[in-house]
Design a protein around this motif. Sequence first.
Motif, PDB file in Angstrom:
ATOM      1  N   LEU A 190      -3.636  -7.694  -5.311  1.00 24.30           N
ATOM      2  CA  LEU A 190      -2.776  -8.277  -6.357  1.00 24.30           C
ATOM      3  C   LEU A 190      -3.547  -9.338  -7.142  1.00 24.30           C
ATOM      4  O   LEU A 190      -3.493  -9.369  -8.386  1.00 24.30           O
ATOM      5  N   ALA A 191      -4.253 -10.208  -6.425  1.00 25.83           N
ATOM      6  CA  ALA A 191      -4.989 -11.292  -7.083  1.00 25.83           C
ATOM      7  C   ALA A 191      -6.128 -10.741  -7.950  1.00 25.83           C
ATOM      8  O   ALA A 191      -6.311 -11.169  -9.100  1.00 25.83           O
ATOM      9  N   LEU A 192      -6.887  -9.769  -7.425  1.00 25.89           N
ATOM     10  CA  LEU A 192      -8.017  -9.202  -8.176  1.00 25.89           C
ATOM     11  C   LEU A 192      -7.531  -8.468  -9.422  1.00 25.89           C
ATOM     12  O   LEU A 192      -8.129  -8.591 -10.506  1.00 25.89           O
ATOM     13  N   LEU A 193      -6.432  -7.700  -9.288  1.00 27.34           N
ATOM     14  CA  LEU A 193      -5.866  -7.003 -10.456  1.00 27.34           C
ATOM     15  C   LEU A 193      -5.394  -8.007 -11.496  1.00 27.34           C
ATOM     16  O   LEU A 193      -5.564  -7.801 -12.710  1.00 27.34           O
ATOM     17  N   GLY A 194      -4.781  -9.106 -11.004  1.00 25.92           N
ATOM     18  CA  GLY A 194      -4.314 -10.143 -11.932  1.00 25.92           C
ATOM     19  C   GLY A 194      -5.470 -10.754 -12.709  1.00 25.92           C
ATOM     20  O   GLY A 194      -5.414 -10.876 -13.943  1.00 25.92           O
ATOM     21  N   LEU A 195      -6.541 -11.119 -11.998  1.00 28.95           N
ATOM     22  CA  LEU A 195      -7.712 -11.723 -12.654  1.00 28.95           C
ATOM     23  C   LEU A 195      -8.347 -10.748 -13.651  1.00 28.95           C
ATOM     24  O   LEU A 195      -8.748 -11.143 -14.763  1.00 28.95           O
ATOM     25  N   TYR A 196      -8.430  -9.477 -13.262  1.00 30.68           N
ATOM     26  CA  TYR A 196      -9.014  -8.440 -14.122  1.00 30.68           C
ATOM     27  C   TYR A 196      -8.258  -8.349 -15.458  1.00 30.68           C
ATOM     28  O   TYR A 196      -8.857  -8.145 -16.520  1.00 30.68           O
ATOM     29  N   ASN A 197      -6.925  -8.536 -15.395  1.00 29.95           N
ATOM     30  CA  ASN A 197      -6.118  -8.414 -16.615  1.00 29.95           C
ATOM     31  C   ASN A 197      -5.993  -9.712 -17.395  1.00 29.95           C
ATOM     32  O   ASN A 197      -5.836  -9.687 -18.615  1.00 29.95           O
ATOM     33  N   ILE A 198      -6.069 -10.853 -16.692  1.00 35.00           N
ATOM     34  CA  ILE A 198      -5.971 -12.145 -17.396  1.00 35.00           C
ATOM     35  C   ILE A 198      -7.108 -12.292 -18.410  1.00 35.00           C
ATOM     36  O   ILE A 198      -6.933 -12.885 -19.485  1.00 35.00           O
ATOM     37  N   VAL A 199      -8.259 -11.711 -18.088  1.00 33.22           N
ATOM     38  CA  VAL A 199      -9.414 -11.767 -18.994  1.00 33.22           C
ATOM     39  C   VAL A 199      -9.075 -11.147 -20.355  1.00 33.22           C
ATOM     40  O   VAL A 199      -9.591 -11.579 -21.391  1.00 33.22           O
ATOM     41  N   LYS A 200      -8.171 -10.152 -20.368  1.00 40.28           N
ATOM     42  CA  LYS A 200      -7.804  -9.477 -21.620  1.00 40.28           C
ATOM     43  C   LYS A 200      -7.058 -10.405 -22.575  1.00 40.28           C
ATOM     44  O   LYS A 200      -7.167 -10.267 -23.796  1.00 40.28           O
ATOM     45  N   ALA A 201      -6.237 -11.316 -22.005  1.00 36.14           N
ATOM     46  CA  ALA A 201      -5.463 -12.234 -22.855  1.00 36.14           C
ATOM     47  C   ALA A 201      -5.287 -13.563 -22.109  1.00 36.14           C
ATOM     48  O   ALA A 201      -4.205 -13.865 -21.588  1.00 36.14           O
ATOM     49  N   PRO A 202      -6.363 -14.358 -22.004  1.00 38.11           N
ATOM     50  CA  PRO A 202      -6.294 -15.604 -21.212  1.00 38.11           C
ATOM     51  C   PRO A 202      -5.252 -16.598 -21.718  1.00 38.11           C
ATOM     52  O   PRO A 202      -4.861 -17.502 -20.984  1.00 38.11           O
ATOM     53  N   GLU A 203      -4.772 -16.393 -22.975  1.00 45.88           N
ATOM     54  CA  GLU A 203      -3.759 -17.319 -23.516  1.00 45.88           C
ATOM     55  C   GLU A 203      -2.451 -17.277 -22.720  1.00 45.88           C
ATOM     56  O   GLU A 203      -1.598 -18.158 -22.850  1.00 45.88           O
ATOM     57  N   VAL A 204      -2.294 -16.246 -21.863  1.00 45.33           N
ATOM     58  CA  VAL A 204      -1.078 -16.154 -21.054  1.00 45.33           C
ATOM     59  C   VAL A 204      -0.948 -17.345 -20.109  1.00 45.33           C
ATOM     60  O   VAL A 204       0.153 -17.712 -19.694  1.00 45.33           O
ATOM     61  N   LEU A 205      -2.067 -17.995 -19.782  1.00 47.19           N
ATOM     62  CA  LEU A 205      -2.051 -19.109 -18.826  1.00 47.19           C
ATOM     63  C   LEU A 205      -1.275 -20.321 -19.342  1.00 47.19           C
ATOM     64  O   LEU A 205      -0.874 -21.175 -18.541  1.00 47.19           O
ATOM     65  N   VAL A 206      -1.032 -20.395 -20.661  1.00 45.13           N
ATOM     66  CA  VAL A 206      -0.255 -21.532 -21.178  1.00 45.13           C
ATOM     67  C   VAL A 206       1.185 -21.485 -20.670  1.00 45.13           C
ATOM     68  O   VAL A 206       1.920 -22.480 -20.731  1.00 45.13           O
ATOM     69  N   ALA A 207       1.609 -20.325 -20.123  1.00 43.10           N
ATOM     70  CA  ALA A 207       2.980 -20.188 -19.621  1.00 43.10           C
ATOM     71  C   ALA A 207       3.245 -21.077 -18.410  1.00 43.10           C
ATOM     72  O   ALA A 207       4.404 -21.236 -17.996  1.00 43.10           O
ATOM     73  N   ILE A 208       2.202 -21.695 -17.862  1.00 39.92           N
ATOM     74  CA  ILE A 208       2.405 -22.684 -16.784  1.00 39.92           C
ATOM     75  C   ILE A 208       3.232 -23.852 -17.312  1.00 39.92           C
ATOM     76  O   ILE A 208       3.982 -24.484 -16.569  1.00 39.92           O
ATOM     77  N   ASN A 209       3.125 -24.122 -18.598  1.00 36.87           N
ATOM     78  CA  ASN A 209       3.897 -25.191 -19.228  1.00 36.87           C
ATOM     79  C   ASN A 209       5.380 -24.801 -19.258  1.00 36.87           C
ATOM     80  O   ASN A 209       5.745 -23.762 -19.829  1.00 36.87           O
ATOM     81  N   PRO A 210       6.275 -25.605 -18.643  1.00 38.91           N
ATOM     82  CA  PRO A 210       7.708 -25.242 -18.613  1.00 38.91           C
ATOM     83  C   PRO A 210       8.352 -25.174 -20.004  1.00 38.91           C
ATOM     84  O   PRO A 210       9.443 -24.619 -20.158  1.00 38.91           O
TER      85      PRO A 210
END
Length: 633
Positions: A190-210
């Motif tokens: 699960l973690a490796l698949l997640g990392l593999y896909n986050i590279v495609k659109a790293p801007e998704v990480l801003v969703a940590i902001n509530p």
Amino acid sequence: MGSSHTNSGLSLRSTKFHLITLAALGVVFGDIGTSPLYALKECFSPDHGIAFSPGAVLGIISMLFWSISIVVTIKYVMFVLRADNNGEGGVLALMALSLRSAISGSPRAKLLMMLGVFGACMFYGDVVITPAISVLSAVEGLEIAAPSTAHAVIPLTLAIVVVLFLIQRHGTSVVGRFFGPVMFLWFLSLALLGLYNIVKAPEVLVAINPYYAVHFMAEHSLQAFIVLGSVVLVLTGAEALYADMGHFGIKPIRYAWLFTVMPSLLINYFGQGANLIANPKAITNPFYLMIPEPLVLPMVVLATCATVIASQAVISGAFSLTSQAILLGFVPRMRILHTSEDEQGQIYIPLINWMLLVVVVAVVLAFKKSDNLAAAYGVAVTTTMVITTMLLGVVMRHIWKWRMPAVVVAIGCFLVVDVAFFAANLLKLTEGGWFPLVIGGAAFFLLMTWYSGRMLLRMRIKDDGIPIEPFIEGLLAHPPHRVGGTAVFMTGNIATVPVALLHNLKHNRILHERVFFLKISIWDVPYVADSERLTMKELGGDVYLLRAAFGFKEAPEVQKVMTLTEQQFGHHFDLMDTSFFLARDTVVPSKLLGMSLWRERLFAWMYQNGAKPSDFFHIPANRVVELGTKVEI
């Protein structure tokens, strides 16, 4: 020299801790660990009316992130896991803990008891839905890997489910060794698949902001509220962290969650979100469409293994919960088989196993797709979550002695979240949400009928009973003919003469040279120390009152009582010279004050079809004498 001994001791403890943590991965986290298969897919269900956009993806991913953080990490891991009943967890253990703050028989005690029992009953709804939704969602990956196999999804799901229930009688000790490593491989994937896909659109990480979750809910209001009913699917199995605490302990569960499970789940959800931003067509199945094509089939196999493990965990949980409910007096006695000589908690209850199999097969055939089951799943999960929070509030105030303002703030925050999830799922009642409520409601009705009937029966026997001490005193003053050997009269009330003794005196006109009146009590703790288990009182003439206490997670075996009596009081028991007398009550429904006549008839039917006391207490069949009696309720 001393330093090397210390280091080796620390090393052994560390190895043991990590092995327990690995085992916990396989049992505790199977349910919540397989949520990525269907949770995000359901959040974007066309029924919710949310238009697909990168903003919507960020909003929903932010909701998933904060739901897991608040409900699982803060509520369950930080607070609920502290509410242990002698090391045991689960809604019934929490109920028993909260009942210590109430006077027995008071309206408050009855309310707390009913809350706990209803929470336990809703778990049965979860047990039925988990194998169906998780195995279905895993096997549905075949449609992605090979679209021509779509017609085989339901037959294959049914085959896996049937095999799963067929192997239950062999116990989980053998396959259980593989559960931890398989689930570790699953979480790593699960973690490796997640990392593999986050590279495609790293801007998704801003969703940590509530802010993104709040903005999404403010912008979409009603639709966002409906989506909450699907967001809760990321929390399925959170209750297992608490329920399985007695098997593994708090530290391994916390460690496994914080350092393996939570990071893997969150990385995977963010990876699914990133893949959706980069490839909106993946919305049809966000999990399987985030996987590189050559790896889809291996992941279907791994996902199926993970869902079988998740199903195994909740089925084992159902056996454990039923056993606790039997000993606490909410369920009729049933045949319980111990599947492991080493692990006391590994049990198998044939009746529950076959009932679950029939219902799970019916559910798969009726709902056909994991999407259709999602609505049903949410209602079961959120109901138990709300009840756990309410009982936790009682424990915080009365057991932990927190100040009222602190309890109000903590429980208030948790209830706002839990009730929001619960209310969102109530909107899905017509889409399948009714199903776990029907199962939970039916189980609750049966459990309360049994409990109320037992209280009535006990009251009638007590009212009609003869006080034991003056009776024995009079009997010994003019004793009947005494014969060799030992008689053990099983009794539910040590204050009155057992009916079996009266029948024996009336028909056989004899008294054994040594007589024990044995009452087995179940305390509201999981285990009772041997030093506290027995109390004995001599009534004269080699006649004794013997009380034995067991915890609600122990097997109340008469043989163990006999052995301890010999060790602690010096009374030797030769089984070939000992007879066990039991009264076999026949319940007769009547118009006396109590339950309605039809409920009394139901109770009478349950009572007559329960397991025999001789089987339940593991008394050798060739040493039992049963004497019948009728009791009107």
